[in-house]
Structures are given as C-alpha cells and as structure tokens.
Design an enzyme around this catalytic site. Structure first.
Site, PDB file in Angstrom:
ATOM      1  N   ASP A 129     -11.059   3.295   4.229  1.00 51.93           N
ATOM      2  CA  ASP A 129     -11.516   1.901   4.184  1.00 51.93           C
ATOM      3  C   ASP A 129     -13.043   1.819   4.086  1.00 51.93           C
ATOM      4  O   ASP A 129     -13.584   0.774   3.727  1.00 51.93           O
ATOM      5  CB  ASP A 129     -11.114   1.181   5.484  1.00 51.93           C
ATOM      6  CG  ASP A 129      -9.883   0.303   5.325  1.00 51.93           C
ATOM      7  OD1 ASP A 129      -9.703  -0.260   4.232  1.00 51.93           O
ATOM      8  OD2 ASP A 129      -9.130   0.170   6.300  1.00 51.93           O
ATOM      9  N   LYS A 135       0.848  -1.199   0.000  1.00 56.11           N
ATOM     10  CA  LYS A 135       0.000   0.000   0.000  1.00 56.11           C
ATOM     11  C   LYS A 135       0.880   1.245   0.000  1.00 56.11           C
ATOM     12  O   LYS A 135       0.605   2.210  -0.710  1.00 56.11           O
ATOM     13  CB  LYS A 135      -0.933  -0.002   1.223  1.00 56.11           C
ATOM     14  CG  LYS A 135      -2.055  -1.026   1.100  1.00 56.11           C
ATOM     15  CD  LYS A 135      -2.795  -1.284   2.411  1.00 56.11           C
ATOM     16  CE  LYS A 135      -3.783  -2.433   2.230  1.00 56.11           C
ATOM     17  NZ  LYS A 135      -4.442  -2.861   3.467  1.00 56.11           N
ATOM     18  N   GLN A 177      -4.508  -1.386   9.641  1.00 52.78           N
ATOM     19  CA  GLN A 177      -4.539  -2.742   9.076  1.00 52.78           C
ATOM     20  C   GLN A 177      -5.204  -3.715  10.055  1.00 52.78           C
ATOM     21  O   GLN A 177      -4.847  -3.759  11.236  1.00 52.78           O
ATOM     22  CB  GLN A 177      -3.097  -3.191   8.748  1.00 52.78           C
ATOM     23  CG  GLN A 177      -2.989  -4.519   8.022  1.00 52.78           C
ATOM     24  CD  GLN A 177      -3.566  -4.509   6.608  1.00 52.78           C
ATOM     25  OE1 GLN A 177      -3.652  -3.486   5.948  1.00 52.78           O
ATOM     26  NE2 GLN A 177      -3.989  -5.662   6.147  1.00 52.78           N
TER      27      GLN A 177
HETATM   28  N1  GUN Z   1      -7.221  -6.520   6.331  1.00 52.34           N
HETATM   29  C1  GUN Z   1      -7.641  -7.265   5.276  1.00 52.34           C
HETATM   30  N2  GUN Z   1      -8.287  -6.488   4.367  1.00 52.34           N
HETATM   31  C2  GUN Z   1      -8.259  -5.241   4.863  1.00 52.34           C
HETATM   32  C3  GUN Z   1      -8.768  -4.005   4.378  1.00 52.34           C
HETATM   33  O1  GUN Z   1      -9.383  -3.887   3.299  1.00 52.34           O
HETATM   34  N3  GUN Z   1      -8.551  -2.930   5.183  1.00 52.34           N
HETATM   35  C4  GUN Z   1      -7.906  -3.025   6.367  1.00 52.34           C
HETATM   36  N4  GUN Z   1      -7.758  -1.917   7.102  1.00 52.34           N
HETATM   37  N5  GUN Z   1      -7.434  -4.168   6.849  1.00 52.34           N
HETATM   38  C5  GUN Z   1      -7.609  -5.260   6.092  1.00 52.34           C
END
Ligand code: GUN
Length: 300
Positions: free
Chosen positions: A122, A55, A99
């Site tokens: 998100d 990311k 995350q």
């Molecule tokens: N863990 C797995 N997928 C995601 C996501 O789309 N966003 C976040 N913040 N954590 C994740």
C-alpha cells in the site's frame, strides 16, 4: 457543445494487469516464484468486503497466490499485530494489505507500522511515505499511482502544468501532490479550510479530486480543456426515475463533461487502476525481496 474525452480506466487497468500477468509468468518460469498477496479484513463492512474480494480474485487472475483473512470487528490490537507479524515471516507472502478503515479500538498507525516495509504494497508505512517525499525507492500508494498512470497515458509529459488536488489524506491527497511535484508540476493542495476553492480549481490544468463528497465539483469550477481525475466513490440514493442506490464521484459529471478536456468516469475510472497498481506493487515487492531486477512497466 464540446464534450470531454472519457479516460477509460477499466481499459487501461486491463492493459496493466496483462503486463503484470506476463511478468508473473516469467517469474514462475525462470525462478519458480509465485508472488503472494495477503489481504486482511477486519469486520463486515459491505463495501470493504467487495473491495477485498475483488483484490483477491484479480490477484489469482494474474497468476498470483491470494491469501485472505477476515477477523471479527472485536479483534484486539494485540491479536491483529500478531497476524501481521506472522505474515511478515511467511515466505509465501510478498505483499500485505490491511483494508482500511479499521474499527475504533484499533490504532491504525501501529498496524501500518507493524507491516514489514518490503511487504507494504500500500506504501502507507512511514518509511515508504518518507522515501516518496525524498525521491527515494520505496513502495508507492496504489490510488495516486493509478491516477498518475492515467494522466501520463492521456497527457504524456506533465512538467510545468498546474495541478490542483482536492483533499489532503495520507492515502491519496498527500502522495498525489508529492508525485505530481516529482513530475515537475506546480502543485496546489486544497482542502476544507481553503478559501475560494472554485477559484483554485479554475486555475488547474490537472484537477484530482479525492474528498469523498458527492458531485461537489461543478463544471463551472473547471478550466476549459483541463484534465479531471475523480477519485471519489460515493453512494447516493436517487429518487428519479427510480429510487435506487448509485455510485457517483466527487465531480458532477454531467456539467464537468461540457467544460473539461478529459475526465475519468465513476465507476470505471480510478477504481480499476488502484487494484491493478496493487498487483504491480506485489510483483515489484516479490522481485525486490528475491534480488531480481524489477520490471520497467510500459503500457501498450
Ligand atoms: N481503503 C480504501 N482505500 C484503501 C487502500 O488503498 N488501501 C487500504 N489498505 N485500504 C483502503
């Protein structure tokens, strides 16, 4: 024997990133603004470390600023909330991502609710989740947004199609169902308590699987010619021809490809789209926070 078209998420994600990069360059030129994405990782889970790193470098690659914070597994809820509060106040940060999953001592709901609604790229904050259901303007979760873009690229209009979603998580299943309903699909959500799950799947023009169960969806669960979106990323060990770790989806690709009309591979399907949509959300959040009209994204 017929073989499904492979929906190339890697290629479509690259196109989306290029469009985002163009708009980021425009923001810099016209407003001297550089979108900033902050990613918080708690602990040292190797898979999460890889996702977070990806990311970060993809944000840099489209011209954004990337801020990464790694906190120890033992961090307290109070400390984590303080970090988020600081990021909420920071004008250089337009999007905040924590995350998931978080360690057991941390109340995930409290963490999500602490993130400023306008920086919740998100789309997990209850207000953004509610806006999605009510048809308002909020932030849309990245994985279902990526799935919808793949479906629209391949199928065009989705109205009247029967969509079956496997899994009812807040991250994928529920928002995916809502978004397909907004596209005027007839939507079924199937889950671990669903009876005759294969029967349900065989009714699907569109099948989205997000259960995290390796290769559970077999070819004979599918309607011939249907479009299959595989959200699962599961690590399995193979014995033959070599002992090795391998990534597979929720769908048994070898049998599904003989029945489906189109299918996303794992890896290279939904995964790259999720990150590209995260960058798009960061761009949109930056525009909204600065009173700039947000770009209408059309993929070439
Ligand atoms: N863990 C797995 N997928 C995601 C996501 O789309 N966003 C976040 N913040 N954590 C994740």
């Amino acid at each position: 024997m017929a073989t499904a078209t492979i929906i190339d998420g890697k290629h479509i994600a690259a196109k989306l990133r290029a469009v985002v990069a163009t708009h980021v360059a425009k923001l810099k030129k016209e407003y001297n603004l550089v979108p900033g994405l902050a990613v918080l990782l708690v602990g040292e889970d190797p898979a999460s470390q890889i996702y977070v790193r990806n990311k970060g470098w993809q944000a840099l690659d489209v011209g954004m600023n990337s801020f990464q914070y790694t906190l120890p597994e033992t961090v307290s809820l109070t400390e984590l909330l303080k970090y988020i509060n600081d990021l909420n106040q920071d004008h250089n940060v337009n999007g905040i991502l924590v995350q998931l999953p978080l360690p057991k001592q941390i109340d995930t709901e409290m963490v999500i609710e602490m993130i400023a609604v306008s920086k919740d790229i998100d789309g997990f904050h209850p207000l953004n989740a509610g806006l999605l259901v009510l048809g308002g303007v909020g932030m849309i979760p990245c994985t279902p947004m990526g799935c919808l873009m793949l479906l629209k690229q391949y199928l065009g209009k989705l109205a009247s199609m029967h969509a079956v979603i496997l899994g009812r998580s807040n991250i994928v299943g529920k928002p995916m169902a809502t978004m397909l309903l907004r596209e005027n699909c007839t939507v079924t959500i199937a889950h671990s308590y669903t009876r005759e799950i294969a029967e349900e799947c065989r009714r699907a023009d569109i099948l989205v699987s997000a259960v995290g169960n390796p290769q559970i969806v077999k070819g004979d669960w599918l309607k011939p010619g249907s479009t299959v979106i595989d959200v699962g990323i599961n690590r399995i060990s193979t014995q033959y021809p070599y002992i090795m770790d391998k990534l597979v989806g929720d769908v048994d690709f070898a049998s599904a490809i003989k029945v489906a009309g189109a299918i996303t591979p794992v890896p290279g399907g939904v995964g790259p789209m999720t990150i590209a949509c995260l960058l798009l959300n960061t761009l949109i959040a930056t525009c909204r926070q600065n009173g700039i009209s947000e770009p209408k994204i059309k993929l070439p």
